[in-house]
Every structure is written in structure tokens, then in C-alpha cells.
Design a protein around this motif. Structure first.
Motif, PDB file in Angstrom:
ATOM      1  N   ALA A   1      33.974  37.048  40.317  1.00  0.00           N
ATOM      2  CA  ALA A   1      32.983  36.109  40.857  1.00  0.00           C
ATOM      3  C   ALA A   1      33.426  35.600  42.217  1.00  0.00           C
TER       4      ALA A   1
ATOM      5  N   PHE B   1      26.789  41.495  53.800  1.00  0.00           N
ATOM      6  CA  PHE B   1      26.248  40.406  53.001  1.00  0.00           C
ATOM      7  C   PHE B   1      25.212  40.927  52.026  1.00  0.00           C
ATOM      8  N   TYR B   2      25.394  40.619  50.765  1.00  0.00           N
ATOM      9  CA  TYR B   2      24.368  40.895  49.757  1.00  0.00           C
ATOM     10  C   TYR B   2      24.664  40.041  48.541  1.00  0.00           C
ATOM     11  N   ALA B   3      23.627  39.607  47.849  1.00  0.00           N
ATOM     12  CA  ALA B   3      23.815  38.658  46.745  1.00  0.00           C
ATOM     13  C   ALA B   3      24.705  39.207  45.637  1.00  0.00           C
TER      14      ALA B   3
ATOM     15  N   THR C   1      15.921  36.705  43.498  1.00  0.00           N
ATOM     16  CA  THR C   1      16.724  37.815  42.988  1.00  0.00           C
ATOM     17  C   THR C   1      17.655  37.282  41.920  1.00  0.00           C
TER      18      THR C   1
ATOM     19  N   VAL D   1      21.001  37.803  39.728  1.00  0.00           N
ATOM     20  CA  VAL D   1      22.236  38.542  39.936  1.00  0.00           C
ATOM     21  C   VAL D   1      23.102  38.543  38.682  1.00  0.00           C
TER      22      VAL D   1
ATOM     23  N   LEU E   1      26.814  39.923  37.512  1.00  0.00           N
ATOM     24  CA  LEU E   1      28.055  40.444  38.077  1.00  0.00           C
ATOM     25  C   LEU E   1      28.878  41.277  37.088  1.00  0.00           C
TER      26      LEU E   1
ATOM     27  N   ASP F   1      15.194  46.241  53.961  1.00  0.00           N
ATOM     28  CA  ASP F   1      16.492  45.578  53.932  1.00  0.00           C
ATOM     29  C   ASP F   1      17.596  46.329  54.663  1.00  0.00           C
TER      30      ASP F   1
ATOM     31  N   GLU G   1      18.602  46.952  58.136  1.00  0.00           N
ATOM     32  CA  GLU G   1      18.311  46.714  59.542  1.00  0.00           C
ATOM     33  C   GLU G   1      19.314  47.430  60.431  1.00  0.00           C
TER      34      GLU G   1
ATOM     35  N   ASP H   1      27.595  46.900  61.008  1.00  0.00           N
ATOM     36  CA  ASP H   1      28.975  46.837  61.480  1.00  0.00           C
ATOM     37  C   ASP H   1      29.775  46.287  60.319  1.00  0.00           C
TER      38      ASP H   1
ATOM     39  N   ARG I   1      32.954  45.868  59.964  1.00  0.00           N
ATOM     40  CA  ARG I   1      34.176  45.117  60.315  1.00  0.00           C
ATOM     41  C   ARG I   1      35.315  45.465  59.371  1.00  0.00           C
TER      42      ARG I   1
ATOM     43  N   LEU J   1      26.465  38.884  62.821  1.00  0.00           N
ATOM     44  CA  LEU J   1      27.301  39.600  61.849  1.00  0.00           C
ATOM     45  C   LEU J   1      27.978  38.653  60.870  1.00  0.00           C
TER      46      LEU J   1
ATOM     47  N   PHE K   1      22.633  34.483  37.883  1.00  0.00           N
ATOM     48  CA  PHE K   1      22.651  33.703  39.109  1.00  0.00           C
ATOM     49  C   PHE K   1      21.320  33.951  39.810  1.00  0.00           C
TER      50      PHE K   1
ATOM     51  N   ALA L   1      19.370  34.132  43.473  1.00  0.00           N
ATOM     52  CA  ALA L   1      19.566  34.246  44.922  1.00  0.00           C
ATOM     53  C   ALA L   1      18.204  34.452  45.572  1.00  0.00           C
ATOM     54  N   PRO L   2      18.125  34.192  46.880  1.00  0.00           N
ATOM     55  CA  PRO L   2      16.851  34.444  47.566  1.00  0.00           C
ATOM     56  C   PRO L   2      16.536  35.936  47.528  1.00  0.00           C
TER      57      PRO L   2
ATOM     58  N   ASN M   1      17.919  40.229  51.656  1.00  0.00           N
ATOM     59  CA  ASN M   1      18.557  39.522  52.758  1.00  0.00           C
ATOM     60  C   ASN M   1      17.481  38.895  53.614  1.00  0.00           C
TER      61      ASN M   1
END
Lengths: 507, 108
Positions: free
Chosen positions: A87, A127-129, A191, A193, A195, A313, A315, A319, A321, B14, B86, B88-89, B92
Motif C-alpha cells: 500500500a 502516476f496512476y491510482a 475508479t 482500486v 491492491l 489516458d 498523453e 517520461d 524518470r 511530470l 479504495f 480514486a478519481p 488521470n
């Protein structure tokens, strides 16, 4: 000889209709398995060469997750198989599961890879839920295995009488974490989620773009699936998400540079994999021939419509990183030579030890079946393709005097087609190997004819618990052995057909 | 050398950080200058190190189930939940498109 890539060529045949040519794409020439330049298409249009590469994620078959001690299990109450680390709660750290390392080494060895004795872990950020940490731990710089190959077979016609071996290069195998699952609730604009899957160990197998069509990709994935299941490193059941395949597809003219590629995701079965790839190849050819361009995008396969659609979703260019995972030192593997003395065996993964214990891979199993039982190579493919069929076949052979070469016909033609008709697995067969063996023994001893045997088998399928012998007696299917009785029957037939007899005697 | 506005905008998208105002950007530039002093060290022929743990032994855990089964505790921190999930929105949320020359920086 194994041919890498197929030189398969596609072209569009122009359909001469009333209003001028109406383009309809189709595969004009089957992939030329023997390699070399394929024959030029008859329609005089510039041929297209499709290029297909695969990225396969196989869930590691283990009790607990890659970096935590929570359980790995399909379909459990939401968020019940989640530890604090999964988590991503602050203060938690990854602890590597030895079983996952062994699974990756086994798979690397089975795919003829070089195993990197030192491999590193990295963070891939997005980033993603369903990715609570905001990054995935993977192996981007130095993965655990590189430079392997996978051999697979294709039948050049539908009858499987001509099989050709092909090879696809394996670029690398890396260990990485799976993400959680997102359930999109569009009605309430949210959404949900779960885990449970977050942190489960994955082996990502990256294949070089050596394939040219859906059929090749499907055959390669099928063989990989069998290998993984034989090794036990992954159960590789696509329906349960244990094997996920993404396809990278592009087309170009021979001699020209590779075209822009698209990535196709959301493919849930091997059958759909072939369809999705072939559709995408078609779509790209049509787009380019109409003067359009191909976008470097991610597309999803819609199985209901049988087409690929752009995915939302996604885009532009991500990157990620990449950075080294600071909480994990390098993963060091040993072999017999480099193994330090006085070492805690629980803390050491020995590549040679694993190599010695690898089971027979599917290719070897097939060769042994062909050699031991004198069956054809294509028979061995079918035997391995159906779960439990090889054992069934071998059990029947053990219990009957009939030659395996004859037994295989009954297994593949009669037994298998019954099973397929009723959507049963071998394990669910109402006819056991002993029953079938009994039946074949009657046939072998010439107590019944083969037509009668088929009738008995039809009766056995009803699963009423009768033995073949009982059914033969009940239906009076025994072959008549008595010479005198046979003569009497023949005489009766001749007596009853006087006219026909005269015609036969006259010639 | 000031940080290019394009790079700032890229970083903000980012990493979803907000440099907020001119003072924040100046602070960032000072941080980069400070870190740049690392270049004064001669590293010819030295292998890059990405972790102080590089000589440590990577501990391997036995494949036993030792954790989990704490949905209640985990969901205890969640502001919203739906039946042990959980919330979430949806997907993204794309960042608002910016006009050319605009940044998220206020007062810059």
C-alpha cells in the motif's frame, strides 16, 4: 532449418467493382517459411512487410509477492492480500523473494539466455491510482537475463502435415512488480482500486521484432506458455491475467526503414492476439495506402468489434524518470565456480544448481514421444497442447497391446473430438484410459471390427459405467469367428440374390 | 544559468510539483548550483555508485506468506471507500492546457 522472421508479404488486392477499385486488404501470400525473397504479388502493388514484436508479462507462480510477504492469489476479497509495503505506506521497504529470483533464472535458462550474475533494480515513475508508490520497481539498466531465443513451430497448411520451425530472439527478461487493479465506474465518475495484485512478481519477456503476422505471434506465445507451465515459473493462464501480451506492430516496404509502430494492449487470449495483430497490420496498410500516417500511439483491442481503437489516458510521450532503486543493493547470482565457501545456502541462488534441475522442455518432450512411440511430430504437438492428453495417451499405451501408432489415431481423432464437441478437458473425460484400453484390446484381438468399436465408444461416452465387453455383448457386436457360420451367412445372401449372382458370374 | 521556462513547465507537469513563484524558482536554481559543485571532483576511471548499499548483500526472503489480511487498517486512512475498495478519481485528470508562455507560476 530454423528461419528467423518470415519474409511474409502482404498486399492489397483491388476488388474490381462497378465504381472502380474498392480496396479490401487481405493476406495475399502466406508467410514464406523457408525464408528468402517471397514471390512478388500478382497484383503489382508494392508489397508491405509487417513487423511484430511482443512484450510479455508473466506472473510468477509463488506463494508471496516479489518484495513483500503478502499472499499471491487470484480472486480474493478486495485489499485483503495487501501489506503495508504494497500500500506504499511510509517507512516500508522492499525485501526480495528468493523464489521469484529462481523463477526468473529458470525461465532465462530455458530460453537460452545469458544470466547476468549482477543485475540491478530501478524505479520507473508514473502516476496512476493502482500504483500507490508512484513508481514501479523494475530492472531497466541491467536485467537478470539477456540475449536468448525461443523456437516455435507453425503448420504451413491447415492439416498440420507440414510443420516449420521458427525462432524469435529474446532481448531480455526482467523482474518487476505488478500494479493493482482499477475498476472504472463511469456512472459515478470514479475508479475503485484493489491492491491485491500490487507487488506480485512479474517476469517481463521482451522479444525482438522477428515476427511478421498474428499466426507467428500466437504460436510463439503458445510455446512460451507451455515452457513456463512446464518449468512451473508461471501458471501462464491468460484468462486469469497471469500472462499478458502487448504487441508492437509496424509495416514498411521491403528495403525501406521500419515504419512507425503502434502498441496494442488489452488482448485476453491467444486467439485474440492473432486477430488483433492481423487487424492492426491491415489497418496500417490501408491507412498508409490512403495517404495517411501512423501515429506512435497505444491502442486497445476491442474483442467484440474485432478491431483496435486508440486508448484514452495515454498523453503523448511518457517520461518515466528512471532512477536506481536506492533501497536494494545489486542482485548477485552465483554458479558452481563462483560460489563462496561457508555460505548460507538460503541466501544464495546458484545458476548451475537450477540448470541441473530443469525439467524436459516441451520441445524435448515432443522429440521423446516421437522417438519412444513412433508417432508423427504433429501428433506430439497436439498431445502437449491439451492439458493431460499426453498422460492419457501413455496410460492407454501401457494397458493395451495395440501399437502406439494406432492408439494415437483413437486419441486424437475420436477421444479429442468428443472432448472438444462437449467442451470438456481431458481430466473431465467420462471415458477413462483403462476403458479405452479395454476397448482397443477387443479390437486388437479381432473380437470386434473397428466400426463396432466406434459404436461401443459412442456408448461409453454416455458414462453409464458399463465396460466395453458388456456393451459388445448387449449390442451383439462380436465378430463372428466360426467358419461354418460365416459360410452359411454368405450362402444365404447368395441364395437370396439370384439375379445379381447371375450378372456377376457372367462378368 | 537560469532554468529554462520550458524545463520548469515540463518538471511541473511530470512531478506535479508547484514552484509557486519567482522565489521558488530562485531557490531551485540555487539548489542546482550547489549540486553542480560535484563536478569539481575528478571521477576519471571511477565506477559510478548509485547506492551506498552496493557492497551489501541483497537479503533474500523465503517464499512464505507472512503479511496481509489487514484491509480494515489500510482502509482506515481512506477518505472515501466503497465496499473495501479504495476510491480514486476516474483515470488521470489531465492537467489544464497552457497557453504558450504561460506557466503555473504565480507572480513570475
Amino acid at each position: 532449418a530454423a528461419a528467423r522472421g518470415c519474409g511474409g508479404v502482404w498486399c492489397r488486392a483491388w476488388q474490381r467493382g462497378t465504381g472502380g477499385p474498392a480496396p479490401r486488404g487481405h493476406r495475399a501470400i502466406a508467410c514464406n517459411a523457408r525464408g528468402g525473397a517471397p514471390p512478388f504479388p500478382a497484383c503489382n502493388l508494392a508489397p508491405w512487410v509487417p513487423v511484430v514484436g511482443l512484450e510479455i508479462h508473466a506472473q510468477i507462480s509463488s506463494n508471496s509477492k516479489l518484495f513483500s510477504g503478502s499472499q499471491v492469489q487470484f480472486a480474493a476479497p478486495p485489499n485483503s492480500l495487501v501489506s503495508f509495503f504494497d500500500a506504499s505506506l511510509p517507512g516500508t521497504l522492499p525485501v526480495l523473494n528468493r523464489r521469484c529470483v529462481e523463477a526468473a533464472v529458470m525461465t532465462g535458462l530455458a530460453l537460452n539466455c545469458s544470466i547476468n550474475k549482477k543485475s540491478l533494480f530501478d524505479r520507473k515513475h508514473y502516476f496512476y491510482a493502482d500504483l500507490p508508490a508512484g513508481y514501479q520497481i523494475t530492472q531497466q539498466r541491467v536485467p537478470i537475463a539477456v540475449n536468448g531465443s525461443l523456437s516455435y513451430s507453425l503448420c504451413t497448411d491447415n492439416k498440420m502435415s507440414q510443420m516449420v520451425t521458427k525462432t524469435v530472439r529474446i532481448k531480455q527478461i526482467q523482474l518487476e512488480q505488478d500494479s493493482g487493479k482499477s475498476l472504472h465506474d463511469d456512472t459515478r465518475s470514479q475508479t475503485l482500486v484493489d491492491l491485491n495484485r500490487a507487488g506480485v512478481g512479474l517476469m517481463e519477456v521482451v522479444m525482438e521484432p522477428d515476427m511478421c503476422c498474428g499466426e507467428e505471434a500466437a504460436a510463439a506465445v503458445r510455446e512460451l506458455q507451455l515452457i513456463l507451465q512446464t518449468l512451473g515459473s508461471s501458471k501462464a493462464v491468460m484468462a486469469e491475467g497471469q500472462l499478458r501480451v502487448d504487441a508492437n506492430v509496424s509495416v514498411h516496404h521491403p528495403g525501406e526503414p521500419y515504419g512507425v509502430r503502434t502498441e496494442v494492449k488489452n488482448i485476453n487470449s491467444i486467439r485474440f492476439l492473432a486477430k488483433a495483430i492481423d487487424y492492426e497490420i491491415q489497418r496500417q496498410i490501408e491507412e498508409l495506402e490512403n495517404g495517411g500516417t501512423i501515429l506512435n500511439e497505444t491502442r486497445a483491442f476491442d474483442s467484440k468489434l474485432g478491431c483496435t481503437v486508440p486508448m484514452r489516458d495515454k498523453e503523448g510521450k511518457q517520461d518515466y524518470r528512471f532512477m536506481p532503486e536506492p533501497n536494494l543493493p545489486p542482485l548477485i547470482l552465483y554458479d558452481a565456480k563462483s560460489l563462496p565457501a561457508n555460505v548460507n545456502h538460503q541466501q544464495v541462488v546458484n545458476i548451475d544448481w537450477i540448470h541441473e534441475r530443469l525439467p524436459d522442455l516441451p520441445r524435448v518432450k515432443r522429440e521423446k514421444l516421437v522417438e519412444q512411440y513412433g508417432i508423427l511430430p504433429e501428433h506430439s504437438f497436439t498431445l502437449l497442447n491439451e492439458d493431460g492428453l499426453t498422460e492419457f495417451f501413455e496410460n492407454v499405451v501401457k494397458q493395451t497391446q495395440m501399437k502406439p501408432r494406432k492408439v494415437i489415431g483413437w486419441i486424437l481423432n475420436d477421444l479429442l473430438s468428443y472432448l472438444k464437441e462437449h467442451s470438456l478437458t481431458v481430466k473431465e473425460s467420462p471415458v477413462s484410459s483403462s476403458l479405452l484400453a479395454d476397448l482397443l484390446n477387443l479390437l486388437e484381438k479381432k473380437e470386434i471390427s473397428s466400426t463396432a468399436a466406434k459404436q461401443v465408444l459412442a456408448e461409453l461416452w454416455k458414462g453409464k459405467g458399463k465396460t466395453p465387453l458388456q456393451i459388445v455383448k448387449e449390442k451383439k457386436l462380436e465378430l463372428i469367428q466360426d467358419q461354418k457360420e460365416l459360410e452359411q451367412i454368405c450362402q444365404a445372401v447368395i441364395d437370396g440374390q439370384e439375379n445379381e449372382v447371375i450378372m456377376v458370374v457372367l462378368g | 544559468q537560469p532554468v529554462a521556462a520550458e524545463l520548469l513547465a515540463h518538471l511541473e507537469r511530470l512531478a506535479l510539483v508547484d514552484f509557486r513563484d519567482a522565489e521558488g524558482v530562485v531557490r531551485l536554481q540555487r539548489v542546482i548550483q550547489f549540486a553542480d559543485r560535484l563536478h569539481e571532483v575528478n571521477t576519471d576511471g571511477v565506477e559510478p555508485m548509485d547506492s551506498v548499499l552496493e557492497d551489501r548483500c541483497l537479503y533474500l526472503r523465503e517464499d512464505d506468506v507472512t503479511e496481509g489480511n489487514c484491509a480494515k487498517e489500510l482502509l482506515g486512512n481512506a477518505r472515501e471507500k466503497v465496499e473495501e475498495y479504495f476510491v480514486a478519481p476516474p483515470g488521470n485528470i489531465p492537467l489544464p492546457k497552457l497557453e504558450e508562455g504561460e506557466t503555473f507560476l504565480q507572480g513570475s
